[in-house]
Design a protein around this motif. Structure first.
Motif, PDB file in Angstrom:
ATOM      1  N   VAL A 196       0.855  -1.192   0.000  1.00 50.69           N
ATOM      2  CA  VAL A 196       0.000   0.000   0.000  1.00 50.69           C
ATOM      3  C   VAL A 196       0.891   1.243   0.000  1.00 50.69           C
ATOM      4  CG1 VAL A 196      -2.085  -0.986   1.017  1.00 50.69           C
ATOM      5  CG2 VAL A 196      -0.230  -0.279   2.523  1.00 50.69           C
ATOM      6  N   THR A 197       0.434   2.266  -0.716  1.00 54.21           N
ATOM      7  CA  THR A 197       1.239   3.490  -0.815  1.00 54.21           C
ATOM      8  C   THR A 197       1.128   4.313   0.471  1.00 54.21           C
ATOM      9  OG1 THR A 197      -0.577   4.840  -1.657  1.00 54.21           O
ATOM     10  CG2 THR A 197       0.732   3.629  -3.303  1.00 54.21           C
ATOM     11  N   ASP A 198       2.069   5.221   0.648  1.00 51.07           N
ATOM     12  CA  ASP A 198       2.003   6.111   1.814  1.00 51.07           C
ATOM     13  C   ASP A 198       0.695   6.898   1.814  1.00 51.07           C
ATOM     14  OD1 ASP A 198       4.411   5.213   2.719  1.00 51.07           O
ATOM     15  OD2 ASP A 198       5.475   7.128   2.557  1.00 51.07           O
ATOM     16  N   GLU A 199       0.246   7.310   0.632  1.00 44.60           N
ATOM     17  CA  GLU A 199      -1.018   8.051   0.551  1.00 44.60           C
ATOM     18  C   GLU A 199      -2.187   7.197   1.043  1.00 44.60           C
ATOM     19  OE1 GLU A 199      -2.472  10.857   0.698  1.00 44.60           O
ATOM     20  OE2 GLU A 199      -0.386  11.530   0.712  1.00 44.60           O
ATOM     21  N   GLU A 200      -2.198   5.928   0.639  1.00 45.82           N
ATOM     22  CA  GLU A 200      -3.273   5.022   1.085  1.00 45.82           C
ATOM     23  C   GLU A 200      -3.199   4.785   2.601  1.00 45.82           C
ATOM     24  OE1 GLU A 200      -3.889   2.364  -2.986  1.00 45.82           O
ATOM     25  OE2 GLU A 200      -2.167   1.950  -1.700  1.00 45.82           O
ATOM     26  N   ILE A 201      -1.973   4.682   3.098  1.00 45.72           N
ATOM     27  CA  ILE A 201      -1.786   4.496   4.548  1.00 45.72           C
ATOM     28  C   ILE A 201      -2.322   5.710   5.312  1.00 45.72           C
ATOM     29  CG2 ILE A 201      -0.027   4.418   6.369  1.00 45.72           C
ATOM     30  CD1 ILE A 201       1.646   2.601   4.492  1.00 45.72           C
ATOM     31  N   LEU A 202      -1.957   6.894   4.833  1.00 48.24           N
ATOM     32  CA  LEU A 202      -2.379   8.115   5.533  1.00 48.24           C
ATOM     33  C   LEU A 202      -3.886   8.322   5.437  1.00 48.24           C
ATOM     34  CD1 LEU A 202       0.597  10.441   4.549  1.00 48.24           C
ATOM     35  CD2 LEU A 202       0.121   9.455   6.805  1.00 48.24           C
ATOM     36  N   GLU A 203      -4.476   7.939   4.314  1.00 54.75           N
ATOM     37  CA  GLU A 203      -5.924   8.053   4.172  1.00 54.75           C
ATOM     38  C   GLU A 203      -6.627   7.114   5.167  1.00 54.75           C
ATOM     39  OE1 GLU A 203      -7.448  10.345   2.795  1.00 54.75           O
ATOM     40  OE2 GLU A 203      -9.514   9.599   2.854  1.00 54.75           O
ATOM     41  N   ALA A 204      -6.132   5.888   5.285  1.00 49.75           N
ATOM     42  CA  ALA A 204      -6.713   4.930   6.243  1.00 49.75           C
ATOM     43  C   ALA A 204      -6.531   5.425   7.681  1.00 49.75           C
ATOM     44  CB  ALA A 204      -6.064   3.556   6.076  1.00 49.75           C
ATOM     45  N   TYR A 205      -5.380   6.018   7.941  1.00 49.32           N
ATOM     46  CA  TYR A 205      -5.048   6.612   9.257  1.00 49.32           C
ATOM     47  C   TYR A 205      -6.081   7.674   9.626  1.00 49.32           C
ATOM     48  CZ  TYR A 205      -1.460   9.393  12.036  1.00 49.32           C
ATOM     49  OH  TYR A 205      -0.716  10.087  12.941  1.00 49.32           O
ATOM     50  N   ARG A 206      -6.425   8.523   8.641  1.00 51.90           N
ATOM     51  CA  ARG A 206      -7.415   9.577   8.896  1.00 51.90           C
ATOM     52  C   ARG A 206      -8.820   8.996   9.031  1.00 51.90           C
ATOM     53  NH1 ARG A 206      -3.872  12.830   5.257  1.00 51.90           N
ATOM     54  NH2 ARG A 206      -4.833  11.705   3.545  1.00 51.90           N
ATOM     55  N   ILE A 207      -9.141   8.017   8.198  1.00 54.09           N
ATOM     56  CA  ILE A 207     -10.469   7.400   8.262  1.00 54.09           C
ATOM     57  C   ILE A 207     -10.685   6.762   9.629  1.00 54.09           C
ATOM     58  CG2 ILE A 207     -11.865   5.446   7.400  1.00 54.09           C
ATOM     59  CD1 ILE A 207     -10.689   6.081   4.585  1.00 54.09           C
ATOM     60  N   LEU A 208      -9.693   6.041  10.128  1.00 57.57           N
ATOM     61  CA  LEU A 208      -9.814   5.396  11.433  1.00 57.57           C
ATOM     62  C   LEU A 208     -10.090   6.428  12.521  1.00 57.57           C
ATOM     63  CD1 LEU A 208      -7.009   2.733  11.134  1.00 57.57           C
ATOM     64  CD2 LEU A 208      -9.326   2.250  11.955  1.00 57.57           C
ATOM     65  N   ALA A 209      -9.379   7.540  12.450  1.00 57.17           N
ATOM     66  CA  ALA A 209      -9.546   8.565  13.482  1.00 57.17           C
ATOM     67  C   ALA A 209     -10.877   9.287  13.334  1.00 57.17           C
ATOM     68  CB  ALA A 209      -8.386   9.548  13.425  1.00 57.17           C
ATOM     69  N   ARG A 210     -11.184   9.734  12.113  1.00 55.24           N
ATOM     70  CA  ARG A 210     -12.337  10.614  11.919  1.00 55.24           C
ATOM     71  C   ARG A 210     -13.664   9.891  11.821  1.00 55.24           C
ATOM     72  NH1 ARG A 210     -10.321  15.914   9.035  1.00 55.24           N
ATOM     73  NH2 ARG A 210     -12.510  16.393   9.282  1.00 55.24           N
ATOM     74  N   GLU A 211     -13.616   8.619  11.404  1.00 55.87           N
ATOM     75  CA  GLU A 211     -14.878   7.890  11.230  1.00 55.87           C
ATOM     76  C   GLU A 211     -15.095   6.797  12.277  1.00 55.87           C
ATOM     77  OE1 GLU A 211     -15.336   6.586   7.167  1.00 55.87           O
ATOM     78  OE2 GLU A 211     -14.688   8.533   6.383  1.00 55.87           O
ATOM     79  N   GLU A 212     -14.011   6.363  12.915  1.00 55.51           N
ATOM     80  CA  GLU A 212     -14.165   5.306  13.928  1.00 55.51           C
ATOM     81  C   GLU A 212     -13.785   5.789  15.324  1.00 55.51           C
ATOM     82  OE1 GLU A 212     -15.658   2.663  13.137  1.00 55.51           O
ATOM     83  OE2 GLU A 212     -15.226   2.217  11.041  1.00 55.51           O
ATOM     84  N   GLY A 213     -13.106   6.927  15.404  1.00 55.08           N
ATOM     85  CA  GLY A 213     -12.653   7.401  16.713  1.00 55.08           C
ATOM     86  C   GLY A 213     -11.485   6.599  17.254  1.00 55.08           C
ATOM     87  N   VAL A 214     -10.733   5.987  16.354  1.00 49.47           N
ATOM     88  CA  VAL A 214      -9.617   5.139  16.782  1.00 49.47           C
ATOM     89  C   VAL A 214      -8.307   5.728  16.257  1.00 49.47           C
ATOM     90  CG1 VAL A 214      -8.569   2.847  16.597  1.00 49.47           C
ATOM     91  CG2 VAL A 214     -11.043   3.061  16.862  1.00 49.47           C
TER      92      VAL A 214
END
Ligand code: F0G
Length: 352
Positions: A268-286
């Motif tokens: 996975v690219t760094d961009e994909e990693i960072l997007e997942a990182y933000r999704i986890l925080a902003r949509e799951e609170g994790v």
């Protein structure tokens, strides 16, 4: 409800310990398996996604599972000092458990590529922190030679007790879900953890504790993807510094896991990693660290391969607080600064 006093006590009968083993513990393990509603919706088709939040261990990563075992056994064997190479989390865990055991800890880290929180931990725990002008692979080669030549015990994941401790995460997932998941998505650096999970699932399966065995889906970062590419990477790079590794110590084991579980390694690219990182925080609170988000980036990347109604567990290996700089750099949000200390000004900034 029984009191939780660490994973060695909880899973004693599955671990190579005896009454003679001094149990060195910070009461690690027993981390939550959290339903991820937004991720489940993003995958769709009735797929249920959970995250195993191992960043809630005592030093903030899954390494505590391996370290309670490795340090207990080192103590039992009469060791006086331990050593590891690390991208940060192993060094934090080794340092903390060494303190508890009364052992000296030496840690070799790649200079400039360890997240701030991890460095802070090793220093405050009182380890001897040695920054090497090289990458993780250079550090690892050095500690191997040093442990061979001098009286210090190596506690990297080539130490078999590390994987024994880490396999308990798979036991917990089964105990929490009632069975193994259909898929397990996990970030891969040295490939110790993916090997440990597989050991755990297989052992539980043999003891009829679960019916299924998961497909093991391992994810590396594009700039550090030796297993995916099929050859060592000389100068690995990625924003996910925890998995910035070019020549994984458990490479052969990882290929065996892929084979036995009908799993797959992907990058996975760094961009994909960072997007997942933000999704986890902003949509799951994790809040996890970037390397951990590789498991979710991977899930989103290969989601069309997941069967309808399947159960998926993504392993979140480390706490987000480990790497505050990455959070600040990649949050895509800013502090609203310079606001006067008066109600009107604050209300205006709030949009009222
Ligand atoms: N996620 C995090 C947060 C890690 O710190 C690591 C490894 C991994 C995933 C990959 O696990 O190596 O078993 O495949 N960190 C090591 C360290 C290298 O030194 O802390 P793996």
């Amino acid at each position: 409800r029984t009191k939780w006093s660490g994973l060695i006590e909880a899973y004693r009968s599955f671990l190579p310990v005896s009454d003679q083993t001094p149990v060195v513990t910070l009461h690690e393990g027993n981390t939550p398996l959290i339903p991820a509603y937004s991720l489940s919706e993003r995958v769709g088709r009735g797929v249920k996604v959970y995250v195993k939040y191992d960043g809630l261990n005592p030093t903030g990563s899954f390494k505590d599972r391996g370290m309670t075992m490795a340090i207990s056994k080192a103590k039992e064997d009469g060791a006086k000092a331990v050593i590891c190479a690390s991208t940060g989390n192993t060094s934090a865990a080794a340092s903390a458990y060494a303190v508890r055991a009364g052992l000296k800890a030496f840690v070799l880290i790649p200079d400039g590529y360890v997240a701030l929180g991890k460095l802070a931990q090793a220093l405050l725990y009182g380890a001897e922190v040695i920054a090497i002008d090289g990458n993780f692979d250079d550090c690892f080669n050095l500690v191997r030679d040093i442990a061979h030549k001098y009286p210090v015990t190596l506690v990297n994941s080539v130490n078999p007790y590390r994987l024994e401790g880490q396999k308990t995460a798979a036991f917990e997932v089964v105990d929490q879900l009632g069975d193994a998941p259909d898929w397990l998505c996990i970030p891969v650096g040295n490939a110790g953890n993916i090997s440990a999970y597989w050991m755990g699932f297989c052992q539980y399966h043999q003891h009829q504790k679960c019916e299924k065995l998961p497909r093991m889906m391992g994810f590396q970062a594009v700039g550090s993807a030796p297993i995916v590419e099929g050859h060592p990477v000389k100068s690995p790079n990625t924003v996910a510094t925890a998995i910035r590794i070019g020549n994984p110590a458990n490479w052969k084991r990882a290929l065996a896991v892929e084979d036995a579980s009908q799993g797959e390694f992907n990058a996975v690219t760094d961009e994909e990693i960072l997007e997942a990182y933000r999704i986890l925080a902003r949509e799951e609170g994790v809040f996890c660290e970037p390397a951990s988000a590789a498991s979710v980036a991977g899930l989103l990347k290969v989601k069309d391969q997941i069967p309808n109604n399947a159960t998926v567990v993504c392993v979140l290996t480390g706490n987000g607080l480990k790497d505050p700089q990455s959070a600040i750099d990649h949050a895509q949000a800013q502090v609203k600064a310079g606001v006067a200390s008066e109600l009107e000004s604050v209300a205006q900034v709030m949009g009222f």
